[in-house]
Design a protein around this motif. Structure first.
Motif, PDB file in Angstrom:
ATOM      1  N   HIS A 199       0.868  -1.183   0.000  1.00  0.00           N
ATOM      2  CA  HIS A 199       0.000   0.000   0.000  1.00  0.00           C
ATOM      3  C   HIS A 199       0.901   1.229   0.000  1.00  0.00           C
ATOM      4  CE1 HIS A 199      -3.120   2.856   0.692  1.00  0.00           C
ATOM      5  NE2 HIS A 199      -4.049   1.923   0.836  1.00  0.00           N
ATOM      6  N   PRO A 200       0.823   2.054  -1.066  1.00  0.00           N
ATOM      7  CA  PRO A 200       1.736   3.201  -1.153  1.00  0.00           C
ATOM      8  C   PRO A 200       1.460   4.284  -0.113  1.00  0.00           C
ATOM      9  CG  PRO A 200       0.627   2.778  -3.265  1.00  0.00           C
ATOM     10  CD  PRO A 200      -0.036   1.934  -2.233  1.00  0.00           C
ATOM     11  N   ASN A 201       0.218   4.364   0.370  1.00  0.00           N
ATOM     12  CA  ASN A 201      -0.138   5.403   1.351  1.00  0.00           C
ATOM     13  C   ASN A 201      -0.859   4.794   2.551  1.00  0.00           C
ATOM     14  OD1 ASN A 201       0.654   7.819  -0.183  1.00  0.00           O
ATOM     15  ND2 ASN A 201      -0.924   7.095  -1.601  1.00  0.00           N
TER      16      ASN A 201
ATOM     17  N   ASN B 200      -0.985   5.400   5.583  1.00  0.00           N
ATOM     18  CA  ASN B 200      -1.628   6.277   6.572  1.00  0.00           C
ATOM     19  C   ASN B 200      -3.010   6.720   6.141  1.00  0.00           C
ATOM     20  OD1 ASN B 200       0.589   6.017   8.159  1.00  0.00           O
ATOM     21  ND2 ASN B 200       1.598   7.854   7.347  1.00  0.00           N
ATOM     22  N   GLN B 201      -3.292   6.617   4.855  1.00  0.00           N
ATOM     23  CA  GLN B 201      -4.628   6.975   4.366  1.00  0.00           C
ATOM     24  C   GLN B 201      -5.499   5.748   4.124  1.00  0.00           C
ATOM     25  OE1 GLN B 201      -3.902   9.550   0.967  1.00  0.00           O
ATOM     26  NE2 GLN B 201      -2.467  10.703   2.220  1.00  0.00           N
ATOM     27  N   SER B 202      -5.006   4.601   4.515  1.00  0.00           N
ATOM     28  CA  SER B 202      -5.736   3.362   4.240  1.00  0.00           C
ATOM     29  C   SER B 202      -6.873   3.166   5.229  1.00  0.00           C
ATOM     30  CB  SER B 202      -4.766   2.182   4.334  1.00  0.00           C
ATOM     31  OG  SER B 202      -5.466   0.970   4.386  1.00  0.00           O
TER      32      SER B 202
ATOM     33  N   TYR C 266       6.224  -1.638   0.478  1.00  0.00           N
ATOM     34  CA  TYR C 266       6.557  -0.201   0.376  1.00  0.00           C
ATOM     35  C   TYR C 266       7.423   0.252   1.540  1.00  0.00           C
ATOM     36  CZ  TYR C 266       3.806   0.729  -3.770  1.00  0.00           C
ATOM     37  OH  TYR C 266       3.355   0.735  -5.068  1.00  0.00           O
TER      38      TYR C 266
END
Ligand SMILES: Cc1cc2nc3c(=O)[nH]c(=O)nc-3n(C[C@H](O)[C@H](O)[C@H](O)COP(=O)(O)O)c2cc1C
Length: 174
Positions: free
Chosen positions: A5-7, A9-11, A33
């Motif tokens: 998951h590249p982000n 913290n926004q998941s 990542y």
């Protein structure tokens, strides 16, 4: 479990799914990542870990009807001739493979004539064929759709279902 998951913290869900998996005995999560921010996947380390695994799970959110790009980099780097296929390339044979994917679009939208065009299973074929080509046995994918409109309870229920599924696979494997 290879988690991408590249982000994170926004998941809304993948991050929690990965944590839920990590909390289980017999499950080792590799956060791609986090491990490879520069995209230099360590083939030797990944291959060592694969050899030790009995089941390989790819867990990721669907991005552009595909996987986040580090998954593709991982495939190109790790699934080499002589390891995963070709002469002597038997390291993955007989291991089991499962996809765990999430989509923003809801299931009704994943149909011909609808915005997402085709059932989600159609977009998973290249990953499954790659696993098959390497001699792995496919497990039913764990698919979560319509993440954007999920309630907190939906997320909790999904996490429970994921834990149950992973535990069942671990029991079948041991
Ligand atoms: C770059 C990008 C591309 C995406 N492409 C798709 C897509 O092709 N189909 C879809 O249903 N959702 C798509 N989404 C939505 C994600 O799949 C969705 O936000 C994710 O599955 C939710 O999981 P998360 O809360 O763990 O991030 C995309 C999101 C991003 C950021």
């Amino acid at each position: 479990m290879l988690y991408a998951h590249p982000n994170p913290n926004q998941s809304k869900i993948n991050r929690h799914m990965a944590l839920a998996g990590n909390a289980l005995d017999h499950v080792q999560v590799r956060d791609l990542y986090e491990s490879y921010p520069d995209f230099h996947v360590d083939a030797a380390a990944e291959q060592k870990s694969l050899k030790e695994a009995q089941v390989v799970v790819f867990q990721f959110p669907i991005y552009w009807f595909n996987a986040p790009s580090i998954i593709r980099e991982w495939q190109d780097t790790v699934l080499s001739r002589g390891f995963a296929f070709g002469p002597g390339g038997t390291a993955l044979q007989g291991k089991r493979f499962m996809l765990a994917v999430t989509t923003g679009g809801g299931k009704p939208s994943y149909a011909e004539g609808q915005p997402h065009g085709a059932p989600i299973e159609d977009y998973l074929r290249t990953f499954e064929q790659t696993a098959r080509f390497c001699g792995m046995n496919l497990l039913e994918p764990f698919i979560v759709q319509g993440v954007g409109s999920m309630t907190a309870k939906d997320v909790d229920d999904t996490l429970e279902a994921y834990k149950t599924r992973l535990s069942m696979i671990a029991r079948e494997t041991s």
